[in-house]
Design a protein around this motif. Structure first.
Motif, mmCIF file in Angstrom:
data_model
loop_
_atom_site.group_PDB
_atom_site.id
_atom_site.type_symbol
_atom_site.label_atom_id
_atom_site.label_comp_id
_atom_site.label_asym_id
_atom_site.label_seq_id
_atom_site.Cartn_x
_atom_site.Cartn_y
_atom_site.Cartn_z
ATOM 1 N N VAL A 110 31.497 1.762 53.603
ATOM 2 C CA VAL A 110 30.645 0.664 54.084
ATOM 3 C C VAL A 110 30.986 0.343 55.529
ATOM 4 O O VAL A 110 30.111 0.163 56.380
ATOM 5 N N HIS A 144 34.814 3.191 48.744
ATOM 6 C CA HIS A 144 33.506 2.589 48.964
ATOM 7 C C HIS A 144 33.572 1.576 50.112
ATOM 8 O O HIS A 144 32.671 1.526 50.955
ATOM 9 N N THR A 165 30.285 -6.350 48.794
ATOM 10 C CA THR A 165 29.064 -5.549 48.893
ATOM 11 C C THR A 165 28.439 -5.313 47.526
ATOM 12 O O THR A 165 27.221 -5.452 47.366
ATOM 13 N N THR A 166 29.245 -4.973 46.544
ATOM 14 C CA THR A 166 28.680 -4.677 45.229
ATOM 15 C C THR A 166 28.107 -5.919 44.561
ATOM 16 O O THR A 166 27.088 -5.836 43.883
ATOM 17 N N SER A 181 26.866 -8.624 46.237
ATOM 18 C CA SER A 181 25.669 -9.032 46.976
ATOM 19 C C SER A 181 24.496 -8.076 46.758
ATOM 20 O O SER A 181 23.341 -8.490 46.775
ATOM 21 N N GLU A 182 24.780 -6.795 46.545
ATOM 22 C CA GLU A 182 23.724 -5.806 46.306
ATOM 23 C C GLU A 182 23.449 -5.586 44.816
ATOM 24 O O GLU A 182 22.630 -4.741 44.458
ATOM 25 N N GLU A 183 24.163 -6.325 43.970
ATOM 26 C CA GLU A 183 24.030 -6.247 42.509
ATOM 27 C C GLU A 183 24.249 -4.835 41.974
ATOM 28 O O GLU A 183 23.507 -4.344 41.134
ATOM 29 N N MET A 184 25.287 -4.175 42.469
ATOM 30 C CA MET A 184 25.681 -2.846 41.981
ATOM 31 C C MET A 184 26.793 -3.034 40.947
ATOM 32 O O MET A 184 27.967 -2.804 41.224
#
Length: 63
Positions: free
Chosen positions: A58, A54, A31-32, A34-37
């Protein structure tokens, strides 16, 4: 016989907890990225409980 079933249940519970924890950490990573976090990615790598929490959030649809 009762001890064997109890021991098996304990082992199965431990395996389930390990799979849920590792799976949540992997979900955090996916997730991080792909979402660029990037900051959250680094925090989850340095402090694994952050990544696991986290990932669980999610899965729950909160984040």
């Amino acid at each position: 016989m009762g001890n064997a079933i109890s021991a098996l249940a304990g082992v199965m519970l431990m395996i389930a907890v390990i799979l849920a924890t590792v799976g949540a950490w992997i979900q955090h990573f996916i997730t991080t990225v792909s979402e660029e976090m990037w900051v959250l990615l680094v925090m989850g790598a340095i402090v694994p409980p952050v990544g696991v929490l986290h990932g669980w959030l999610v899965w729950a649809g909160v984040l």
